[in-house]
Design a protein around this motif. Structure first.
Motif, PDB file in Angstrom:
ATOM      1  N   TRP A   1      17.596   7.608  16.465  1.00  0.00           N
ATOM      2  CA  TRP A   1      16.624   9.128  17.295  1.00  0.00           C
ATOM      3  C   TRP A   1      15.806   8.923  16.329  1.00  0.00           C
ATOM      4  N   TYR A   2      14.539   8.490  18.043  1.00  0.00           N
ATOM      5  CA  TYR A   2      13.221   9.581  18.126  1.00  0.00           C
ATOM      6  C   TYR A   2      13.097  10.527  18.849  1.00  0.00           C
ATOM      7  N   ARG A   3      12.037  11.203  18.617  1.00  0.00           N
ATOM      8  CA  ARG A   3      10.903  11.898  19.673  1.00  0.00           C
ATOM      9  C   ARG A   3       9.857  12.175  19.631  1.00  0.00           C
TER      10      ARG A   3
ATOM     11  N   GLU B   1       1.295  11.144  21.896  1.00  0.00           N
ATOM     12  CA  GLU B   1       2.186  10.462  19.899  1.00  0.00           C
ATOM     13  C   GLU B   1       2.780   9.821  20.227  1.00  0.00           C
ATOM     14  N   GLY B   2       3.158   8.897  18.482  1.00  0.00           N
ATOM     15  CA  GLY B   2       3.467   8.145  18.880  1.00  0.00           C
ATOM     16  C   GLY B   2       5.297   9.166  18.519  1.00  0.00           C
ATOM     17  N   LEU B   3       6.348   8.131  17.876  1.00  0.00           N
ATOM     18  CA  LEU B   3       7.995   8.767  17.834  1.00  0.00           C
ATOM     19  C   LEU B   3       8.094   8.549  16.385  1.00  0.00           C
ATOM     20  N   LYS B   4       8.593   9.933  16.948  1.00  0.00           N
ATOM     21  CA  LYS B   4       8.992  10.665  15.123  1.00  0.00           C
ATOM     22  C   LYS B   4      10.272  10.426  14.802  1.00  0.00           C
ATOM     23  N   PHE B   5      10.922   9.340  13.700  1.00  0.00           N
ATOM     24  CA  PHE B   5      12.212   9.187  13.302  1.00  0.00           C
ATOM     25  C   PHE B   5      12.913  10.260  13.419  1.00  0.00           C
ATOM     26  N   MET B   6      13.827  10.713  13.733  1.00  0.00           N
ATOM     27  CA  MET B   6      15.243  11.611  13.381  1.00  0.00           C
ATOM     28  C   MET B   6      15.795  11.502  13.109  1.00  0.00           C
ATOM     29  N   VAL B   7      16.858  10.328  12.999  1.00  0.00           N
ATOM     30  CA  VAL B   7      18.373   9.971  12.415  1.00  0.00           C
ATOM     31  C   VAL B   7      18.587   8.731  12.273  1.00  0.00           C
TER      32      VAL B   7
ATOM     33  N   ARG C   1       7.655   4.647  30.513  1.00  0.00           N
ATOM     34  CA  ARG C   1       7.909   5.177  28.895  1.00  0.00           C
ATOM     35  C   ARG C   1       9.431   4.247  28.019  1.00  0.00           C
ATOM     36  N   GLN C   2       9.739   2.759  29.367  1.00  0.00           N
ATOM     37  CA  GLN C   2      10.354   2.573  28.627  1.00  0.00           C
ATOM     38  C   GLN C   2       9.920   1.795  26.980  1.00  0.00           C
ATOM     39  N   MET C   3       9.970   1.513  25.772  1.00  0.00           N
ATOM     40  CA  MET C   3       9.538   1.152  24.965  1.00  0.00           C
ATOM     41  C   MET C   3      10.379   0.056  24.635  1.00  0.00           C
ATOM     42  N   ILE C   4       9.290  -1.455  24.620  1.00  0.00           N
ATOM     43  CA  ILE C   4       9.737  -2.520  24.863  1.00  0.00           C
ATOM     44  C   ILE C   4       9.026  -3.475  23.541  1.00  0.00           C
ATOM     45  N   LEU C   5       9.880  -3.868  22.904  1.00  0.00           N
ATOM     46  CA  LEU C   5       9.068  -5.055  21.773  1.00  0.00           C
ATOM     47  C   LEU C   5       8.242  -5.564  22.293  1.00  0.00           C
ATOM     48  N   VAL C   6       6.630  -5.952  21.314  1.00  0.00           N
ATOM     49  CA  VAL C   6       6.924  -6.994  21.844  1.00  0.00           C
ATOM     50  C   VAL C   6       5.913  -8.382  20.900  1.00  0.00           C
ATOM     51  N   ILE C   7       5.795  -7.380  19.982  1.00  0.00           N
ATOM     52  CA  ILE C   7       5.843  -8.562  19.051  1.00  0.00           C
ATOM     53  C   ILE C   7       6.490  -8.245  17.904  1.00  0.00           C
TER      54      ILE C   7
ATOM     55  N   ARG D   1      10.390  -1.147   6.805  1.00  0.00           N
ATOM     56  CA  ARG D   1      11.037  -1.127   5.900  1.00  0.00           C
ATOM     57  C   ARG D   1      12.956  -1.363   5.888  1.00  0.00           C
ATOM     58  N   ASP D   2      13.234  -1.246   5.371  1.00  0.00           N
ATOM     59  CA  ASP D   2      14.554  -1.725   5.176  1.00  0.00           C
ATOM     60  C   ASP D   2      15.561  -0.267   5.132  1.00  0.00           C
ATOM     61  N   ASP D   3      14.505   0.648   5.491  1.00  0.00           N
ATOM     62  CA  ASP D   3      14.881   1.991   5.682  1.00  0.00           C
ATOM     63  C   ASP D   3      14.730   3.196   6.591  1.00  0.00           C
ATOM     64  N   LYS D   4      13.347   2.180   7.410  1.00  0.00           N
ATOM     65  CA  LYS D   4      12.737   3.211   7.895  1.00  0.00           C
ATOM     66  C   LYS D   4      11.998   2.514   9.081  1.00  0.00           C
ATOM     67  N   ILE D   5      11.283   2.906  10.066  1.00  0.00           N
ATOM     68  CA  ILE D   5      10.118   3.052  10.876  1.00  0.00           C
ATOM     69  C   ILE D   5       8.955   3.469  11.260  1.00  0.00           C
ATOM     70  N   ILE D   6       8.029   3.535  11.461  1.00  0.00           N
ATOM     71  CA  ILE D   6       6.703   4.606  11.236  1.00  0.00           C
ATOM     72  C   ILE D   6       6.001   4.306  12.282  1.00  0.00           C
ATOM     73  N   PHE D   7       6.078   4.458  13.813  1.00  0.00           N
ATOM     74  CA  PHE D   7       4.836   4.585  14.172  1.00  0.00           C
ATOM     75  C   PHE D   7       3.729   5.037  14.703  1.00  0.00           C
ATOM     76  N   GLY D   8       2.521   4.158  14.726  1.00  0.00           N
ATOM     77  CA  GLY D   8       1.085   4.866  15.302  1.00  0.00           C
ATOM     78  C   GLY D   8       1.343   5.978  15.946  1.00  0.00           C
ATOM     79  N   LYS D   9       0.122   5.947  16.535  1.00  0.00           N
ATOM     80  CA  LYS D   9       0.241   7.364  17.528  1.00  0.00           C
ATOM     81  C   LYS D   9      -0.131   7.204  18.788  1.00  0.00           C
ATOM     82  N   GLY D  10      -0.520   5.182  18.151  1.00  0.00           N
ATOM     83  CA  GLY D  10      -0.470   4.012  19.649  1.00  0.00           C
ATOM     84  C   GLY D  10      -2.115   4.237  19.979  1.00  0.00           C
ATOM     85  N   THR D  11      -2.292   3.070  21.265  1.00  0.00           N
ATOM     86  CA  THR D  11      -3.483   2.792  21.631  1.00  0.00           C
ATOM     87  C   THR D  11      -3.585   2.972  23.455  1.00  0.00           C
TER      88      THR D  11
END
Lengths: 114, 112
Positions: free
Chosen positions: A34-36, A41-47, B43-49, B96-106
């Motif tokens: 789940w993300y918010r 803003e970008g997506l923020k991981f929740m759980v 607003r659908q998130m789609i993997l590009v690469i 990484r193996d426990d998380k993905i961090i998203f940037g603020k976007g372009t």
């Protein structure tokens, strides 16, 4: 093969009410995230959950928020006593395996708290 | 903590031209993954690469390719022969193996 399903797509709640967001992962996927997303803003991981297990809830606010992924049925993100700051788009994603693999996203639920 | 920087909040490109979206990140991991996701107006998130950090070869998917510079922690996305359907928010997301961090976007605009 149906994609990730989320419902409702739009949810309006008054302050103090409970919001329940549902997510059905893709067939064959046992990992749910789940993300918010706040505006611009970008997506923020929740759980991160697997069936009957919370793997990582480090992104969840400590109070009012909970998530589950029961053995049968969809994953549920529950927000109790909603406040205006909870207004956001909530996205669910699923994958066949863990973090390094492609996550397929649902269309999101837009929560508006009035 | 892992951080992601997309320094271009908005970009525009003429249809059929090429555009490059930049992304830098900070991580102490040696093995990780990098993704670019696209979010169109639906607003659908789609993997590009997707790129694996241990691979030196840059990933390519049709008109989309990346320039991955591991030492510089840079992961830019190149879109060739831009099409109107490419108009969207683009998010860089190292993981990484426990998380993905998203940037603020372009936000990418395609000019007809």
């Amino acid at each position: 093969n149906a994609g990730v399903m989320q419902n409702p797509r739009h949810l309006v709640r008054r302050r103090g009410q409970e919001a329940r967001l549902r997510c059905s992962p893709m067939k064959g996927h046992s990992h749910v995230y789940w993300y918010r997303q706040l505006p611009e803003e970008g997506l923020k991981f929740m759980v991160y959950l697997q069936k009957e297990n919370i793997i990582d809830e480090s992104g969840m606010p400590k109070e009012r928020f909970s998530a589950e992924f029961p053995k049968e049925g969809p994953s549920i993100l529950r927000i109790q006593q909603v406040v205006r700051g909870d207004s956001a788009a909530y996205f669910c994603a699923s994958s066949q395996q863990g973090w390094g693999y492609e996550q397929y996203f649902g269309p999101g639920t837009r929560l508006t708290v009035t | 903590a892992q951080t992601v920087t997309q320094s271009q909040p908005e970009m525009s490109v003429q249809e059929a031209e090429t555009v490059t979206l930049s992304c830098t990140y900070d991580t102490s991991e040696s093995d990780y993954y990098l993704f670019w996701y696209k979010q169109p107006p639906s607003r659908q998130m789609i993997l590009v690469i997707r790129q694996e950090a241990y691979k030196q070869q840059n990933a390519t998917e049709n008109r989309f390719s990346v320039n991955f510079q591991k030492a510089a922690k840079s992961f830019s996305l190149k879109i060739s022969d831009s099409q109107l359907g490419d108009a969207a928010m683009y998010f860089c997301a190292p993981g990484r193996d426990d998380k993905i961090i998203f940037g603020k976007g372009t936000r990418l605009h395609i000019l007809p």
